[in-house]
Each structure stands twice: as C-alpha cells, then as structure tokens.
Enzyme design. Structure first.
Site, mmCIF file in Angstrom:
data_model
loop_
_atom_site.group_PDB
_atom_site.id
_atom_site.type_symbol
_atom_site.label_atom_id
_atom_site.label_comp_id
_atom_site.label_asym_id
_atom_site.label_seq_id
_atom_site.Cartn_x
_atom_site.Cartn_y
_atom_site.Cartn_z
ATOM 1 N N LYS A 74 -40.866 -48.549 -1.189
ATOM 2 C CA LYS A 74 -39.913 -48.923 -0.144
ATOM 3 C C LYS A 74 -38.452 -48.774 -0.598
ATOM 4 O O LYS A 74 -37.551 -48.849 0.217
ATOM 5 C CB LYS A 74 -40.191 -50.342 0.328
ATOM 6 C CG LYS A 74 -41.592 -50.515 0.894
ATOM 7 C CD LYS A 74 -41.673 -50.055 2.328
ATOM 8 C CE LYS A 74 -43.070 -50.215 2.890
ATOM 9 N NZ LYS A 74 -43.145 -50.118 4.318
HETATM 10 C C1 LIG Z 1 -47.381 -53.268 -0.544
HETATM 11 C C2 LIG Z 1 -47.405 -52.362 0.634
HETATM 12 N N1 LIG Z 1 -48.436 -51.537 0.794
HETATM 13 C C3 LIG Z 1 -48.535 -50.711 1.852
HETATM 14 C C4 LIG Z 1 -47.551 -50.679 2.835
HETATM 15 C C5 LIG Z 1 -47.724 -49.741 4.002
HETATM 16 O O1 LIG Z 1 -46.802 -48.678 4.042
HETATM 17 P P1 LIG Z 1 -46.147 -48.172 5.406
HETATM 18 O O2 LIG Z 1 -45.341 -49.311 5.948
HETATM 19 O O3 LIG Z 1 -45.312 -47.007 5.044
HETATM 20 O O4 LIG Z 1 -47.263 -47.825 6.356
HETATM 21 C C6 LIG Z 1 -46.455 -51.531 2.704
HETATM 22 C C7 LIG Z 1 -45.425 -51.596 3.748
HETATM 23 O O5 LIG Z 1 -44.856 -52.621 4.040
HETATM 24 C C8 LIG Z 1 -46.364 -52.386 1.571
HETATM 25 O O6 LIG Z 1 -45.334 -53.229 1.386
#
Ligand SMILES: Cc1ncc(COP(=O)(O)O)c(C=O)c1O
Length: 462
Positions: free
Chosen positions: A48
């Site tokens: 992120k």
């Molecule tokens: C730890 C974690 N895994 C997976 C995701 C999923 O990714 P995306 O939001 O790009 O679908 C997030 C998103 O908030 C996350 O913080």
C-alpha cells in the site's frame, strides 16, 4: 551538491523493486511451483506504500488538495502508512479512520507518524453514520483543504498497480508465470495487475482470493449480493463492491477461512522464514487450493501484501491464537477420519438439478433430512436446499412446488475433499455453513456443525 552515488533522494524513492522468491517446503504438497512477491519489503511494510504515494501524486496534479492540506482516509492501516509517509515528505497532515477490529500495532504505527486516528465500530453497515466509510466522508466535508482519498472508489488505486506493480513484475519475470494470484480487498491489486498481465500475456490466469464472510467472490460468480458476516482476517474481503473492481480481469476465485489462513501465515515464517501478515497466509491457502485443481503443473505467482510485525500481538501470539480457538489441534484430523468415527452413512441423498421444489420436499420428507445437495448429470455440485429455505417461501406463495429447485438454492456451504483437514472447514461450520465432502471432485458426504460437535465430544471423552 549532487546526490551521493547509490542513495535515493527520500524514502518514497525506496518504494518498489521488490524481490520475488520461490516457496519450497510450504508448496511441497503440489506439483505446481509457487513464487511470492514480498511486498512487505516496501519501506512502510506493505504494497500500500505504492498506492499511498501514487494516489496523492495524482490528487496534487488534479488540484484536489493544496500544499499543507489534510489527507483523510478510512484505512485498515497499511494504506494509512503509505499516505503518512508521503505526507511526511511533502508536508501534509493526516487523519485516519479505522474499524475497531484492526490490530493495536497498526493504530500505534499511524499515531507514531503524527497522524490523528479515529476508531469506529466494525459491525455496522457502511451507510451507518458510525461506520468508518461515513465518518471519513463527513470529516472531509467539514475540514477545509482536505482530501478524502477513498482507496475503494479512487481508480488511481488500480492504476497504481497497472502502471507500477504489474510492469515491475513483468520486467522481473519476462512474463514467465501462468497464474497471478492475490487476496482481494479494494480490488485495486487484482484488477490493476490483472489488466496489465492480460494485455501482455493472453493466456495468463488471474485468481482472486476472498475470505469466508466477505461478499465479493460470491457476487463475482453469481451477480447476487449476499449479507457479509464477521471474520478476523484484516485487509481481505469486503461487505460492499468497491469501484476499483473490474470482474472481467479475474478468471477464478478461491475462498479461505480465518483459521487456515492464520495457521498458514505461521507456517510461512517457520518453514520459509517469510514474516508476512495474515492475508499472505490466506493467499497461500488459496494458491494451494487452486494448484490442487489444476490438471498440469503451473508457475503460480502470489503477491504478499504486508508484513508480519503488524500482527505480533495476534497471529504470532500463541495465547491469542489459543484463546480464539485457532491452535486447537483436535481440528488437525482428516475429514475422512471424522466421517469414519461418526459412522456417517455414505448412501447420501442427492437430488438432480432438473428436479422441482416439490420433489425436493418429498425427498427430504421420506429420508427425514433437513438439507439436500443438488448436482448436475456429471455429479458437479450446483447448490444446496434446506428445509428452512423451502417451506416459508412455499407457504408465502413465493415459490410453487412446480418451480425448478435452483430457485431455492442457498449458498451457505463449503466444498472440501475428504482428505482435507477438519480445520479447513472449522470456520465455515461455526458460521452455520454445511461442508460438502468430495472424493476426486464427486460429492460423497455432508458434514454439519452438529456432526463436528458429536465428533469432538466423542474424541474428548474417549
Ligand atoms: C493486508 C492486506 N492484504 C490484502 C489487501 C487487498 O488488496 P487490494 O485492496 O488491493 O484488493 C489489503 C488491502 O487493504 C491489505 O491491507
């Protein structure tokens, strides 16, 4: 003065360029090879960092926020860190709105950056004024020169992955993989990467991993909105469909539970030295399930979103794991052994998908059963009907006895192979789902929460 050789100008320049490594012992049970991209190696500890930086650069370019303004976001923590890093370098303030199930480490992390953190209840609908979506929106409407980033519906989220994460992976690998798999939340990672890879590699398969309790995979497969129920995994799954999704980019889905994901997260550390968060365990459980269904071995590339140190007091804490029933090894037994111990009869009642609702009721009546799986002529599971779902709509005149059985399907079931561990269905059963047990894909038995209670009481007393 010129920048020192080998140095980067600031921490934002250290985002990306993340290595991909091969999984060894964890992937032993499948013939396919599983590779992982360790996005927790980003300076803020997650993938992120990329979207935080990219979305803010775009917001400034588009004039959505002026220098010194306030960034507002409803974030489960990781996006907050990405935004806070960008804000520290560029001189902005941050307010983050979190749901109360998020780990203490995530909240402390954000406060350490000098951000304000507002904590909201988890179990309220998104439109409820107390929800973190509503509170974030309200704050952005009242604070001057503020910008509500909204990673859910801000399409620069998926563009980050289309323009940055995916090209980086493609350059590293020259496209030498068959499957790209990632857990899903906002949908940004899977959609952005999916679109890029599909443009470059027409045969690539994109697989999304959702969690039990979330509505996304079911919606993608059926177009039907269901009600979410609570789960413990952080960052994975949603109770609504964010704008960042483009379901055309996602070919297949796997759904995993809290317990199996947490146990896998710990296994990744113990056996592979990979210190990642719970969604990484979920992703690997999903990858193994997907690999087991493949007819021939493939190279599967999995993106691991965040770092384990955010979960030191939860997933990596034995007391927390035991208190929440995740370490109880009475579930580490094969389903086939449970069925044997319970002496569950194998002349399972099954109904064909061409049958009517009236025929299903008659069959449940004569056999004295309250749930009936439905299969097509090849034996593939099509749905499940339950007494509860059949009788009320008939009485209310919603269905007639002549209607096709599919009208009354419920989707509260999980399909597992008879050699899988009982732990893989523990979460589903606790949520009152039914486990449909298959042998090489063919339905052979059914397991309910009551069966498991019988099994546990027998094994504990013997
Ligand atoms: C730890 C974690 N895994 C997976 C995701 C999923 O990714 P995306 O939001 O790009 O679908 C997030 C998103 O908030 C996350 O913080």
């Amino acid at each position: 003065m010129e920048l020192m050789k080998g140095a980067r100008a600031n921490v934002l320049e250290a985002i990306g360029n993340i290595p991909i490594i091969k999984l060894n012992s964890v992937a032993n049970e499948v013939e396919s090879e599983i590779y992982v991209k360790l996005e927790y190696m980003n300076p803020g500890g997650s993938v992120k960092d990329r979207i935080g930086s990219y979305m803010m650069d775009q917001a400034v370019k588009e004039g959505k926020i002026k220098p010194g303004g306030t960034i507002i976001e409803g974030t489960s923590g990781n996006t907050g860190v990405g935004l806070a890093m960008w804000a520290a370098i560029n001189g902005y303030r941050c307010i983050f709105v979190l749901a109360d199930k998020q780990s203490k480490e995530k909240i402390d992390n954000l406060r350490a950056f000098g951000a304000k953190v507002v904590v909201c209840p988890t179990n309220v609908a998104p439109e409820d004024p107390r929800s973190y979506y509503s509170v974030s929106k309200k704050l952005s409407e009242t604070i001057p020169n503020s910008f509500y980033v909204n990673q859910y519906d801000n399409l620069h989220n998926r563009d980050t992955h289309y323009n940055w994460t995916a090209p980086e992976i493609f350059e590293q690998t020259s496209g030498d993989f068959d499957v790209f798999l990632a857990t899903i939340g906002t949908g940004g990672t899977i959609t952005g990467c999916g679109r890029y890879f599909k443009e470059k590699m027409p045969d690539v398969k994109i697989v999304g991993v959702d969690c039990e309790g979330s509505i996304v995979a079911h919606y993608a497969k059926t177009g039907e909105m269901t009600e979410a129920y609570s789960y413990v995994l952080e960052g994975v799954g949603e109770d609504f469909i964010p704008e960042n999704y483009d379901f055309d980019q996602i070919d297949d889905w796997e759904v995993v539970g809290d317990k199996e994901s947490f146990l896998m997260t710990r296994k990744l550390l113990k056996e592979e030295g990979i210190y990642a968060g719970g969604s990484a365990g979920a992703a690997i459980c999903g990858a193994l399930k997907y690999a087991k269904k493949l007819k021939e071995p493939k190279k599967i590339l999995v993106l691991l979103h965040d770092s384990g140190n955010r979960y030191a007091s939860k997933i990596y804490n034995d007391d927390w794991m035991s208190d929440n029933g995740y370490l109880d090894n009475s579930f580490d037994v094969q389903i086939t052994d449970v069925l044997e111990k319970l002496n569950k009869k194998v002349d399972l009642a099954i109904i064909n998908d061409t049958a009517t609702i009236g025929e299903a009721i008659a069959m449940m009546d004569t056999k004295g059963i309250s749930q009936l799986p439905c299969v097509d002529t090849e034996g593939n599971i099509k749905g499940l009907v339950t007494e509860k779902r059949l009788l009320k709509p008939i009485m209310m005149g919603e269905f007639s006895k002549e209607d096709n059985i599919s009208l009354a399907f419920v989707h509260k079931y999980k399909v597992v192979e008879k050699n899988d561990l009982l732990s893989t269905v523990a979460d589903a059963l606790l949520q009152k789902e039914v486990a449909l047990i298959t042998d090489n894909g063919k339905l052979v038995n059914i397991l309910t929460d009551i069966d498991v209670l019988h099994y546990l009481s027998e094994t504990k007393s013997s």
